[in-house]
Design a protein around this motif. Structure first.
Motif, short mmCIF file in Angstrom:
data_model
loop_
_atom_site.label_atom_id
_atom_site.label_comp_id
_atom_site.label_asym_id
_atom_site.label_seq_id
_atom_site.Cartn_x
_atom_site.Cartn_y
_atom_site.Cartn_z
N ASN A 1 0.83 -1.20 0.00
CA ASN A 1 0.00 0.00 0.00
C ASN A 1 0.86 1.25 0.00
N GLN A 2 1.92 1.26 0.79
CA GLN A 2 2.82 2.41 0.83
C GLN A 2 3.48 2.63 -0.54
N SER A 3 3.88 1.54 -1.19
CA SER A 3 4.52 1.65 -2.50
C SER A 3 3.55 2.22 -3.53
N LEU A 4 2.31 1.76 -3.49
CA LEU A 4 1.29 2.28 -4.40
C LEU A 4 1.00 3.74 -4.11
N LEU B 1 -5.11 11.84 -15.64
CA LEU B 1 -3.93 11.25 -15.02
C LEU B 1 -4.16 11.02 -13.52
N ALA B 2 -4.76 12.01 -12.87
CA ALA B 2 -4.98 11.92 -11.43
C ALA B 2 -5.94 10.78 -11.07
N TRP B 3 -7.06 10.73 -11.78
CA TRP B 3 -8.05 9.71 -11.47
C TRP B 3 -7.69 8.36 -12.10
N THR C 1 -6.53 5.35 -8.79
CA THR C 1 -6.73 3.90 -8.87
C THR C 1 -5.63 3.16 -8.13
N SER C 2 -4.38 3.59 -8.28
CA SER C 2 -3.30 2.93 -7.55
C SER C 2 -3.43 3.17 -6.05
N HIS D 1 -5.54 0.47 -0.65
CA HIS D 1 -6.44 0.38 0.51
C HIS D 1 -7.38 -0.82 0.39
N PHE D 2 -7.97 -1.00 -0.78
CA PHE D 2 -8.99 -2.03 -0.94
C PHE D 2 -8.42 -3.44 -0.90
#
Length: 210
Positions: free
Chosen positions: A36-39, A64-66, A71-72, A77-78
């Motif tokens: 999660n931290q890497s993403l 780009l943001a969304w 997504t990453s 989190h998910f």
């Protein structure tokens, strides 16, 4: 005059303290997985690029943001963040979801559902029921999606600030909004070493200093 100056300084100190507390709670409760931290590091880098593009091409910045950063970020989190009892903090996942200042997982499901619905709606209704001009090609469609996602992001922040103002107070909502906007800078600083640690075979991130 000195009293006004002291009050202003006290207010600024209180604001910074709340911001630090929200950031620390977010890290220790929701960013224990090294994946999660890497993403989040990937997300932070992408968001920073999007921030620069926002001044020249808002649609592309939003895509780009969304399309990449969000997504990453939410995938971490998910799918990778543990959801059982938190041994490090001695709290349950249900407790963390209840006290979450910003968007907890339940709210994020709604937000990401709206994110996924926007391109479908614009595909089925290119002119958005006559409210906008229909695009002439696929690039135009993508740019409309980008603007729709940008509006969704702004609306999501505004709605949560309003909810926090009603449930708590305006300052809490304002602190959270500042945290959200500055998260890419903070996440870059916090998680820049996570990908290298992941490559080395580690599985769980260390608690980082607030």
């Amino acid at each position: 005059m000195r009293r006004l100056h002291f009050a202003a300084e006290s207010g600024q100190a209180g604001f910074r303290a709340q911001l630090a507390e929200q950031r620390w709670d977010d890290h220790r409760f929701y960013h224990q997985s090294l994946l999660n931290q890497s993403l989040h590091f990937v997300s932070a880098c992408t968001f920073l690029i999007a921030y620069v593009l926002l001044f020249t091409d808002p649609a592309l910045a939003s895509l780009l943001a969304w399309g990449v950063a969000m997504t990453s970020r939410q995938a971490g989190h998910f799918f990778f963040e543990p959801k059982g009892f938190d041994e490090k903090n001695q709290v349950s996942h249900a407790y963390k979801e209840e006290v979450k200042v910003g968007y907890n997982l339940a709210r994020k499901y709604v937000l990401m559902g709206a994110w996924g619905a926007a391109p479908l709606l614009l595909w089925l209704q290119p002119d958005l029921f006559g409210m906008i001009q229909a695009p002439h090609d696929f690039e135009g469609y993508l740019r409309h999606v980008g603007i729709a996602w940008l509006m969704l992001g702004l609306l999501a922040i505004a709605l949560r600030v309003a909810q926090l103002t009603v449930a708590r107070d305006f300052e809490t909502g304002l602190v959270w909004a500042v945290k959200i906007v500055t998260d890419p800078f903070n996440d870059f600083r916090l998680y820049r070493s996570a990908p290298a640690q992941l490559v080395k075979g580690r599985r769980a991130g260390d608690q980082l200093a607030a």
